[in-house]
Design a protein around this motif. Structure first.
Motif, PDB file in Angstrom:
ATOM      1  N   MET A   1       0.850  -1.198   0.000  1.00  0.00           N
ATOM      2  CA  MET A   1       0.000   0.000   0.000  1.00  0.00           C
ATOM      3  C   MET A   1       0.878   1.238   0.000  1.00  0.00           C
ATOM      4  SD  MET A   1      -2.982   1.171   2.680  1.00  0.00           S
ATOM      5  CE  MET A   1      -1.849   1.684   3.965  1.00  0.00           C
ATOM      6  N   ASN A   2       0.554   2.187  -0.876  1.00  0.00           N
ATOM      7  CA  ASN A   2       1.298   3.437  -0.939  1.00  0.00           C
ATOM      8  C   ASN A   2       0.819   4.378   0.146  1.00  0.00           C
ATOM      9  OD1 ASN A   2       1.986   6.225  -1.828  1.00  0.00           O
ATOM     10  ND2 ASN A   2       2.915   5.121  -3.533  1.00  0.00           N
ATOM     11  N   THR A   3       1.750   4.749   1.032  1.00  0.00           N
ATOM     12  CA  THR A   3       1.378   5.619   2.157  1.00  0.00           C
ATOM     13  C   THR A   3       1.851   7.047   1.967  1.00  0.00           C
ATOM     14  OG1 THR A   3       3.420   5.086   3.352  1.00  0.00           O
ATOM     15  CG2 THR A   3       1.522   3.655   3.727  1.00  0.00           C
ATOM     16  N   GLY A   4       2.705   7.257   0.954  1.00  0.00           N
ATOM     17  CA  GLY A   4       3.231   8.596   0.729  1.00  0.00           C
ATOM     18  C   GLY A   4       4.257   9.006   1.752  1.00  0.00           C
ATOM     19  N   GLN A   5       4.887   8.033   2.416  1.00  0.00           N
ATOM     20  CA  GLN A   5       5.831   8.346   3.480  1.00  0.00           C
ATOM     21  C   GLN A   5       7.241   7.910   3.110  1.00  0.00           C
ATOM     22  OE1 GLN A   5       3.812   6.686   7.029  1.00  0.00           O
ATOM     23  NE2 GLN A   5       3.332   8.803   7.529  1.00  0.00           N
ATOM     24  N   SER A   6       8.215   8.640   3.669  1.00  0.00           N
ATOM     25  CA  SER A   6       9.621   8.439   3.331  1.00  0.00           C
ATOM     26  C   SER A   6      10.464   8.459   4.602  1.00  0.00           C
ATOM     27  CB  SER A   6      10.116   9.558   2.394  1.00  0.00           C
ATOM     28  OG  SER A   6       9.268   9.715   1.277  1.00  0.00           O
ATOM     29  N   ILE A   7      11.706   8.050   4.462  1.00  0.00           N
ATOM     30  CA  ILE A   7      12.695   8.228   5.516  1.00  0.00           C
ATOM     31  C   ILE A   7      13.324   9.600   5.321  1.00  0.00           C
ATOM     32  CG2 ILE A   7      14.892   7.428   6.476  1.00  0.00           C
ATOM     33  CD1 ILE A   7      14.160   4.611   5.509  1.00  0.00           C
ATOM     34  N   GLY A   8      13.332  10.409   6.353  1.00  0.00           N
ATOM     35  CA  GLY A   8      13.936  11.726   6.283  1.00  0.00           C
ATOM     36  C   GLY A   8      15.398  11.678   6.704  1.00  0.00           C
ATOM     37  N   VAL A   9      16.231  12.421   5.996  1.00  0.00           N
ATOM     38  CA  VAL A   9      17.651  12.538   6.346  1.00  0.00           C
ATOM     39  C   VAL A   9      17.968  14.029   6.437  1.00  0.00           C
ATOM     40  CG1 VAL A   9      20.026  11.972   5.727  1.00  0.00           C
ATOM     41  CG2 VAL A   9      18.162  10.412   5.082  1.00  0.00           C
ATOM     42  N   PHE A  10      18.476  14.448   7.594  1.00  0.00           N
ATOM     43  CA  PHE A  10      18.702  15.875   7.823  1.00  0.00           C
ATOM     44  C   PHE A  10      20.161  16.177   8.131  1.00  0.00           C
ATOM     45  CE2 PHE A  10      19.397  19.126  11.121  1.00  0.00           C
ATOM     46  CZ  PHE A  10      19.131  20.245  10.354  1.00  0.00           C
ATOM     47  N   ASP A  11      20.630  17.298   7.603  1.00  0.00           N
ATOM     48  CA  ASP A  11      21.948  17.819   7.957  1.00  0.00           C
ATOM     49  C   ASP A  11      21.900  19.338   7.888  1.00  0.00           C
ATOM     50  OD1 ASP A  11      24.875  17.347   8.492  1.00  0.00           O
ATOM     51  OD2 ASP A  11      25.044  18.493   6.645  1.00  0.00           O
ATOM     52  N   SER A  12      22.845  19.971   8.559  1.00  0.00           N
ATOM     53  CA  SER A  12      22.912  21.429   8.515  1.00  0.00           C
ATOM     54  C   SER A  12      23.303  21.933   7.130  1.00  0.00           C
ATOM     55  CB  SER A  12      23.921  21.934   9.552  1.00  0.00           C
ATOM     56  OG  SER A  12      25.211  21.414   9.294  1.00  0.00           O
ATOM     57  N   GLY A  13      23.847  21.056   6.299  1.00  0.00           N
ATOM     58  CA  GLY A  13      24.246  21.477   4.959  1.00  0.00           C
ATOM     59  C   GLY A  13      24.446  20.295   4.048  1.00  0.00           C
ATOM     60  N   TYR A  14      25.684  20.144   3.584  1.00  0.00           N
ATOM     61  CA  TYR A  14      26.005  19.115   2.606  1.00  0.00           C
ATOM     62  C   TYR A  14      26.528  17.822   3.219  1.00  0.00           C
ATOM     63  CZ  TYR A  14      26.104  23.300  -0.376  1.00  0.00           C
ATOM     64  OH  TYR A  14      25.790  24.461  -1.007  1.00  0.00           O
ATOM     65  N   GLY A  15      27.164  17.908   4.380  1.00  0.00           N
ATOM     66  CA  GLY A  15      27.889  16.766   4.929  1.00  0.00           C
ATOM     67  C   GLY A  15      27.056  15.510   5.064  1.00  0.00           C
ATOM     68  N   GLY A  16      25.797  15.659   5.442  1.00  0.00           N
ATOM     69  CA  GLY A  16      24.937  14.503   5.627  1.00  0.00           C
ATOM     70  C   GLY A  16      24.749  13.686   4.366  1.00  0.00           C
ATOM     71  N   LEU A  17      25.078  14.283   3.228  1.00  0.00           N
ATOM     72  CA  LEU A  17      24.972  13.544   1.972  1.00  0.00           C
ATOM     73  C   LEU A  17      25.969  12.397   1.906  1.00  0.00           C
ATOM     74  CD1 LEU A  17      24.482  16.639  -0.319  1.00  0.00           C
ATOM     75  CD2 LEU A  17      22.835  14.762  -0.124  1.00  0.00           C
ATOM     76  N   VAL A  59      13.309  19.035  11.646  1.00  0.00           N
ATOM     77  CA  VAL A  59      12.711  17.726  11.903  1.00  0.00           C
ATOM     78  C   VAL A  59      11.190  17.804  11.756  1.00  0.00           C
ATOM     79  CG1 VAL A  59      12.225  16.032  13.712  1.00  0.00           C
ATOM     80  CG2 VAL A  59      14.578  16.801  13.322  1.00  0.00           C
ATOM     81  N   GLU A  60      10.593  18.835  12.311  1.00  0.00           N
ATOM     82  CA  GLU A  60       9.137  18.980  12.209  1.00  0.00           C
ATOM     83  C   GLU A  60       8.715  19.198  10.755  1.00  0.00           C
ATOM     84  OE1 GLU A  60       7.494  20.475  16.459  1.00  0.00           O
ATOM     85  OE2 GLU A  60       8.300  22.052  15.171  1.00  0.00           O
ATOM     86  N   TRP A  61       9.541  19.903   9.992  1.00  0.00           N
ATOM     87  CA  TRP A  61       9.239  20.085   8.566  1.00  0.00           C
ATOM     88  C   TRP A  61       9.254  18.737   7.857  1.00  0.00           C
ATOM     89  CZ3 TRP A  61      11.583  19.139   3.872  1.00  0.00           C
ATOM     90  CH2 TRP A  61      11.030  19.802   2.755  1.00  0.00           C
ATOM     91  N   LEU A  62      10.219  17.893   8.165  1.00  0.00           N
ATOM     92  CA  LEU A  62      10.276  16.557   7.557  1.00  0.00           C
ATOM     93  C   LEU A  62       9.088  15.703   7.997  1.00  0.00           C
ATOM     94  CD1 LEU A  62      14.111  15.906   7.809  1.00  0.00           C
ATOM     95  CD2 LEU A  62      12.781  15.960   5.685  1.00  0.00           C
ATOM     96  N   PHE A  63       8.668  15.838   9.242  1.00  0.00           N
ATOM     97  CA  PHE A  63       7.447  15.156   9.688  1.00  0.00           C
ATOM     98  C   PHE A  63       6.264  15.580   8.825  1.00  0.00           C
ATOM     99  CE2 PHE A  63       8.860  14.592  14.424  1.00  0.00           C
ATOM    100  CZ  PHE A  63       9.736  13.583  14.030  1.00  0.00           C
ATOM    101  N   GLU A  64       6.170  16.882   8.546  1.00  0.00           N
ATOM    102  CA  GLU A  64       5.059  17.414   7.752  1.00  0.00           C
ATOM    103  C   GLU A  64       5.089  16.880   6.316  1.00  0.00           C
ATOM    104  OE1 GLU A  64       5.480  21.619   7.975  1.00  0.00           O
ATOM    105  OE2 GLU A  64       4.936  21.740  10.106  1.00  0.00           O
ATOM    106  N   GLN A  65       6.282  16.541   5.833  1.00  0.00           N
ATOM    107  CA  GLN A  65       6.410  16.005   4.469  1.00  0.00           C
ATOM    108  C   GLN A  65       6.098  14.515   4.407  1.00  0.00           C
ATOM    109  OE1 GLN A  65       6.867  18.588   2.349  1.00  0.00           O
ATOM    110  NE2 GLN A  65       6.958  19.658   4.314  1.00  0.00           N
ATOM    111  N   GLY A  66       5.798  13.908   5.553  1.00  0.00           N
ATOM    112  CA  GLY A  66       5.458  12.500   5.574  1.00  0.00           C
ATOM    113  C   GLY A  66       6.620  11.585   5.900  1.00  0.00           C
ATOM    114  N   CYS A  67       7.456  11.984   6.850  1.00  0.00           N
ATOM    115  CA  CYS A  67       8.593  11.159   7.268  1.00  0.00           C
ATOM    116  C   CYS A  67       8.368  10.683   8.705  1.00  0.00           C
ATOM    117  CB  CYS A  67       9.896  11.941   7.187  1.00  0.00           C
ATOM    118  SG  CYS A  67      10.357  12.480   5.531  1.00  0.00           S
ATOM    119  N   PRO A  68       7.981   9.424   8.906  1.00  0.00           N
ATOM    120  CA  PRO A  68       7.793   8.924  10.273  1.00  0.00           C
ATOM    121  C   PRO A  68       9.111   8.649  10.985  1.00  0.00           C
ATOM    122  CG  PRO A  68       7.440   7.152   8.698  1.00  0.00           C
ATOM    123  CD  PRO A  68       7.662   8.395   7.899  1.00  0.00           C
ATOM    124  N   LEU A  69      10.201   8.577  10.205  1.00  0.00           N
ATOM    125  CA  LEU A  69      11.532   8.335  10.748  1.00  0.00           C
ATOM    126  C   LEU A  69      12.490   9.352  10.146  1.00  0.00           C
ATOM    127  CD1 LEU A  69      13.722   6.609  12.216  1.00  0.00           C
ATOM    128  CD2 LEU A  69      13.818   5.197  10.146  1.00  0.00           C
TER     129      LEU A  69
END
Length: 276
Positions: A1-17, A59-69
């Protein structure tokens, strides 16, 4: 089932890539959203309160985009914001969401890479001053001695794409020397900033023989894979279409140009608008 949810990955800039690159390679089936807060980076010299506020907003912005993690692929954010978010914010506002960092999974394995039980940690001032690695490594490997070295010039050099030029040599050598002068028994160096893997070619060229150089990308990817195996309720929420979306709070053109260097392939980002 398509839930429209993703894993969020956050960094202050580029390093997290550099971490996201390893995660996407090891777990390519999932949908991901990467967010770089480039408009307010680097986080390394900001106060605990400022880093916490910036990180929570993202983090809250990523939650709003559909990231449960959400993975904080940033050592400074993990050191200064993660615990407060996990203990005070999630139980009250987001009981069905999870936020993970990069410090604990690294601390869980770093002791396996040192023969002489002496580890050097190189990071931003924020990560070093938090003492997070000293405390976390001590939990899992109390017999391991940890020495730290702040490297305040490395992130600016990398973010300005000057890190492989001869002008960067002085600061690479300077901070490495200052770390190794603290203890002759250091045989493992942890790069405790997700920007620093881009300096590995220079570091390997000058590193004394017998010293292990440890990045975090594969470590965090392995830890995430194990976490997902142990939490099928999270896996059930995440779509498996292999879609990767990139967002930046800064200039998109600049982000795309630099992000491709960190991620190893072309990146096209969208704009994340900060609530100022």
């Amino acid at each position: 089932m398509n839930t429209g949810q993703s894993i969020g990955v956050f960094d202050s800039g580029y390093g997290g890539l550099t971490v996201f690159k390893s995660i996407a390679k090891q777990l390519p089936q999932y949908n991901y959203i990467y967010l770089g807060d480039n408009a307010r980076s680097p986080y390394g010299d900001h106060s605990f309160e400022t880093v916490y506020q910036y990180t929570l907003e993202c983090v809250e912005w990523l939650f709003e985009q559909g990231c449960p993690l959400v993975i904080l692929a940033c050592n400074t954010a993990s050191a200064k914001a993660l615990r407060t978010i996990q203990q005070k914010v999630l139980p009250v506002k987001y009981p069905n969401h999870r936020v993970l960092g990069v410090i604990r999974p690294t601390a869980e394995v770093v002791g396996q890479y040192t023969r002489d039980k002496t580890v050097g940690v190189m990071g931003t001032r924020g990560t070093v001053n938090s003492l997070s690695y000293l405390m976390e490594i001590n939990k899992f490997f109390p017999e391991v001695k940890v020495l730290q070295q702040a490297c305040p010039m490395w992130v600016p050099l990398i973010e300005n794409n000057e890190h492989l030029n001869p002008g960067a040599d002085y600061f690479v050598q300077k901070y490495l020397d200052e770390l190794l002068e603290q203890d002759a028994d250091i045989d493992c160096i942890l790069l405790a900033c997700t920007h620093y893997p881009l300096l590995i070619p220079k570091l390997k060229a000058i590193l004394p023989v017998g010293i292990e150089l440890l990045g975090q990308g594969d470590i965090v990817a392995n830890s995430l894979e194990l976490y997902l195996k142990n939490h099928p309720e999270i896996v059930a929420k995440i779509d498996r279409e292999g879609i990767r979306k990139f967002f930046t709070s800064g200039d998109r053109q600049a982000f795309d140009q630099h992000a491709s260097i960190f991620f190893g392939e072309a990146v096209q980002s969208d704009q994340m608008h900060l609530k100022l």
